[in-house]
Design a protein around this motif. Structure first.
Motif, PDB file in Angstrom:
ATOM      1  N   LEU A 121     -26.482  50.554 -15.654  1.00  0.00           N
ATOM      2  CA  LEU A 121     -27.604  49.971 -16.398  1.00  0.00           C
ATOM      3  C   LEU A 121     -27.819  48.495 -16.061  1.00  0.00           C
ATOM      4  O   LEU A 121     -28.731  47.862 -16.604  1.00  0.00           O
ATOM      5  N   ARG A 122     -26.937  47.965 -15.209  1.00  0.00           N
ATOM      6  CA  ARG A 122     -26.999  46.555 -14.812  1.00  0.00           C
ATOM      7  C   ARG A 122     -26.904  45.623 -16.010  1.00  0.00           C
ATOM      8  O   ARG A 122     -27.556  44.565 -16.051  1.00  0.00           O
ATOM      9  N   GLY A 123     -26.121  46.042 -16.991  1.00  0.00           N
ATOM     10  CA  GLY A 123     -25.864  45.195 -18.142  1.00  0.00           C
ATOM     11  C   GLY A 123     -27.035  45.018 -19.076  1.00  0.00           C
ATOM     12  O   GLY A 123     -27.070  44.044 -19.836  1.00  0.00           O
ATOM     13  N   LYS A 124     -28.002  45.963 -19.066  1.00  0.00           N
ATOM     14  CA  LYS A 124     -29.172  45.840 -19.936  1.00  0.00           C
ATOM     15  C   LYS A 124     -29.481  47.175 -20.597  1.00  0.00           C
ATOM     16  O   LYS A 124     -29.184  48.237 -20.058  1.00  0.00           O
ATOM     17  N   CYS A 125     -30.086  47.099 -21.780  1.00  0.00           N
ATOM     18  CA  CYS A 125     -30.549  48.301 -22.455  1.00  0.00           C
ATOM     19  C   CYS A 125     -31.666  48.939 -21.629  1.00  0.00           C
ATOM     20  O   CYS A 125     -32.604  48.247 -21.209  1.00  0.00           O
TER      21      CYS A 125
ATOM     22  N   ALA B 235     -27.840  57.632 -25.282  1.00  0.00           N
ATOM     23  CA  ALA B 235     -27.440  58.972 -24.844  1.00  0.00           C
ATOM     24  C   ALA B 235     -26.008  58.948 -24.325  1.00  0.00           C
ATOM     25  O   ALA B 235     -25.508  57.904 -23.892  1.00  0.00           O
ATOM     26  N   TRP B 236     -25.363  60.107 -24.332  1.00  0.00           N
ATOM     27  CA  TRP B 236     -23.952  60.167 -23.927  1.00  0.00           C
ATOM     28  C   TRP B 236     -23.755  59.692 -22.493  1.00  0.00           C
ATOM     29  O   TRP B 236     -22.762  59.027 -22.179  1.00  0.00           O
ATOM     30  N   TYR B 237     -24.727  60.013 -21.616  1.00  0.00           N
ATOM     31  CA  TYR B 237     -24.584  59.614 -20.218  1.00  0.00           C
ATOM     32  C   TYR B 237     -24.830  58.119 -20.020  1.00  0.00           C
ATOM     33  O   TYR B 237     -24.578  57.588 -18.925  1.00  0.00           O
ATOM     34  N   GLN B 238     -25.335  57.454 -21.050  1.00  0.00           N
ATOM     35  CA  GLN B 238     -25.487  56.002 -20.996  1.00  0.00           C
ATOM     36  C   GLN B 238     -24.323  55.303 -21.682  1.00  0.00           C
ATOM     37  O   GLN B 238     -24.326  54.089 -21.823  1.00  0.00           O
ATOM     38  N   ASN B 239     -23.324  56.075 -22.119  1.00  0.00           N
ATOM     39  CA  ASN B 239     -22.209  55.531 -22.877  1.00  0.00           C
ATOM     40  C   ASN B 239     -20.881  55.831 -22.211  1.00  0.00           C
ATOM     41  O   ASN B 239     -19.836  55.877 -22.870  1.00  0.00           O
ATOM     42  N   VAL B 240     -20.905  56.021 -20.911  1.00  0.00           N
ATOM     43  CA  VAL B 240     -19.684  56.251 -20.145  1.00  0.00           C
ATOM     44  C   VAL B 240     -18.963  54.913 -19.986  1.00  0.00           C
ATOM     45  O   VAL B 240     -19.570  53.941 -19.506  1.00  0.00           O
TER      46      VAL B 240
ATOM     47  N   THR C 118     -32.783  44.395 -23.160  1.00  0.00           N
ATOM     48  CA  THR C 118     -31.965  43.352 -23.763  1.00  0.00           C
ATOM     49  C   THR C 118     -30.574  43.373 -23.128  1.00  0.00           C
ATOM     50  O   THR C 118     -29.980  44.445 -22.975  1.00  0.00           O
ATOM     51  N   PRO C 119     -30.032  42.214 -22.741  1.00  0.00           N
ATOM     52  CA  PRO C 119     -28.703  42.197 -22.115  1.00  0.00           C
ATOM     53  C   PRO C 119     -27.634  42.784 -23.033  1.00  0.00           C
ATOM     54  O   PRO C 119     -27.631  42.534 -24.244  1.00  0.00           O
ATOM     55  N   ILE C 120     -26.744  43.554 -22.447  1.00  0.00           N
ATOM     56  CA  ILE C 120     -25.601  44.122 -23.160  1.00  0.00           C
ATOM     57  C   ILE C 120     -24.433  43.163 -23.001  1.00  0.00           C
ATOM     58  O   ILE C 120     -24.160  42.684 -21.902  1.00  0.00           O
ATOM     59  N   GLY C 121     -23.744  42.864 -24.099  1.00  0.00           N
ATOM     60  CA  GLY C 121     -22.640  41.918 -24.039  1.00  0.00           C
ATOM     61  C   GLY C 121     -21.571  42.326 -23.037  1.00  0.00           C
ATOM     62  O   GLY C 121     -21.168  43.499 -22.980  1.00  0.00           O
ATOM     63  N   LEU C 122     -21.112  41.360 -22.251  1.00  0.00           N
ATOM     64  CA  LEU C 122     -20.097  41.636 -21.244  1.00  0.00           C
ATOM     65  C   LEU C 122     -18.784  42.081 -21.875  1.00  0.00           C
ATOM     66  O   LEU C 122     -17.971  42.745 -21.231  1.00  0.00           O
ATOM     67  N   ARG C 123     -18.583  41.738 -23.133  1.00  0.00           N
ATOM     68  CA  ARG C 123     -17.308  42.087 -23.758  1.00  0.00           C
ATOM     69  C   ARG C 123     -17.114  43.594 -23.875  1.00  0.00           C
ATOM     70  O   ARG C 123     -15.991  44.079 -23.877  1.00  0.00           O
ATOM     71  N   TYR C 124     -18.187  44.351 -23.968  1.00  0.00           N
ATOM     72  CA  TYR C 124     -18.056  45.801 -24.092  1.00  0.00           C
ATOM     73  C   TYR C 124     -17.276  46.395 -22.921  1.00  0.00           C
ATOM     74  O   TYR C 124     -16.261  47.072 -23.127  1.00  0.00           O
ATOM     75  N   PRO C 125     -17.707  46.170 -21.688  1.00  0.00           N
ATOM     76  CA  PRO C 125     -16.909  46.712 -20.586  1.00  0.00           C
ATOM     77  C   PRO C 125     -15.558  46.019 -20.427  1.00  0.00           C
ATOM     78  O   PRO C 125     -14.585  46.649 -19.980  1.00  0.00           O
ATOM     79  N   LEU C 126     -15.459  44.740 -20.804  1.00  0.00           N
ATOM     80  CA  LEU C 126     -14.180  44.044 -20.681  1.00  0.00           C
ATOM     81  C   LEU C 126     -13.133  44.664 -21.606  1.00  0.00           C
ATOM     82  O   LEU C 126     -11.974  44.840 -21.215  1.00  0.00           O
ATOM     83  N   VAL C 127     -13.537  45.006 -22.841  1.00  0.00           N
ATOM     84  CA  VAL C 127     -12.610  45.659 -23.769  1.00  0.00           C
ATOM     85  C   VAL C 127     -12.160  47.002 -23.207  1.00  0.00           C
ATOM     86  O   VAL C 127     -10.978  47.369 -23.277  1.00  0.00           O
TER      87      VAL C 127
END
Length: 281
Positions: free
Chosen positions: A87-91, A74-79, A96-105
């Motif tokens: 989300l504490r780094g999880k779906c 959802a859009w509010y989960q994609n800020v 499932t853990p979300i890669g740390l690179r996403y917020p780092l980029v």
């Protein structure tokens, strides 16, 4: 130029960078998949085989979703950055853990956009260098993941460097940009063929030539030596560290594009002259 150091302007530039960084994550993930589909379609066309029907895949479709469970995000989960923390780094659906690179980029892009704006203010120059930054971040991550430097980004980056030099947005004269592109390409092309003739192996890909040409077009031929030196030193250190920790991928190959991109970003941040001083030349 009062807005040059305006905290509000810098904050807005950082926000723009966060949004662009979120889009870059899409580019980094999907562009190689789009290239694979294109190659498969070309091979099928050459052999006369039918191309299997597949759902649309581009930079806009389908909606972002968890790669593990397929749940649409959802859009509010994609800020940018913020959603990762909430989300504490999880779906949310499957944990499932979300890669740390996403917020780092996202954060890296936001920080570099803010720096560019602080240096150049609300000008076309800022917009041009923001595009340069975004392209290098995308290329570095794609090359690290796939050992590919897509022509879809490298070639437009070369031409854009020459155009912004011609209109005076980059601060680099057109002759310096032109010879930077020529020298950048020929330098690594020569190294490639010398290495191949001596060893019978390919030491790098053609994408590296194009990326180095793009750096020369944007930064001028004077920046090529400090950029390649920094890229080589950092690349060697990382390669040795990966070898010592058994982190090398199959074939012992370490992509050079991320280190060229790093050298280009450092040259933008500190200037080629200061970079040469730091390296000791």
């Amino acid at each position: 130029m009062e807005l040059l150091a305006s905290p509000l302007g810098i904050a807005l530039a950082a926000l723009l960078g966060l949004l662009v960084g979120s889009f870059l994550n899409v580019v980094i993930h999907r562009l190689p998949l789009m290239m694979e589909r294109r190659w498969a379609a070309e091979c099928a066309d050459m052999t006369g085989q039918p191309v299997p029907a597949q759902p649309p895949l581009n930079l806009l479709q389908p909606r972002s979703r968890c790669p593990a469970c397929g749940t649409a995000i959802a859009w509010y989960q994609n800020v940018p950055a913020l959603s990762y923390l909430l989300l504490r780094g999880k779906c949310r659906a499957c944990a499932t853990p979300i890669g740390l690179r996403y917020p780092l980029v996202e954060v890296l892009t936001g920080g570099l956009f803010a720096w560019v704006f602080a240096m150049h203010g609300p000008t076309w120059t800022s917009l041009a260098w923001m595009g340069f930054v975004a392209a290098l971040i995308a290329l570095a991550c794609i090359d690290w993941d796939t050992t590919l430097l897509p022509d879809d980004i490298t070639l437009p980056l070369v031409w854009a460097g020459l155009v912004v030099a011609a209109v005076g947005w980059s601060g680099v004269g057109l002759p310096d940009a032109l010879w930077g592109a020529v020298a950048g390409y020929l330098a690594l092309w020569s190294v490639y063929w010398a290495f191949k003739l001596l060893t019978g192996k390919e030491g790098m890909g053609y994408g590296d030539f194009k990326l180095f040409a793009a750096l020369g077009a944007w930064l001028g031929w004077q920046a090529l030596i400090p950029v390649i030196l920094l890229a080589s030193v950092v690349g060697a250190v990382v390669g040795i560290a990966m070898k010592c920790t058994s982190g090398l991928r199959e074939g012992g190959y370490v992509p050079f594009g991320p280190f060229l991109a790093l050298g280009g970003l450092f040259a933008l941040l500190v200037g080629p002259e200061r970079l040469l001083t730091w390296i000791g030349l």
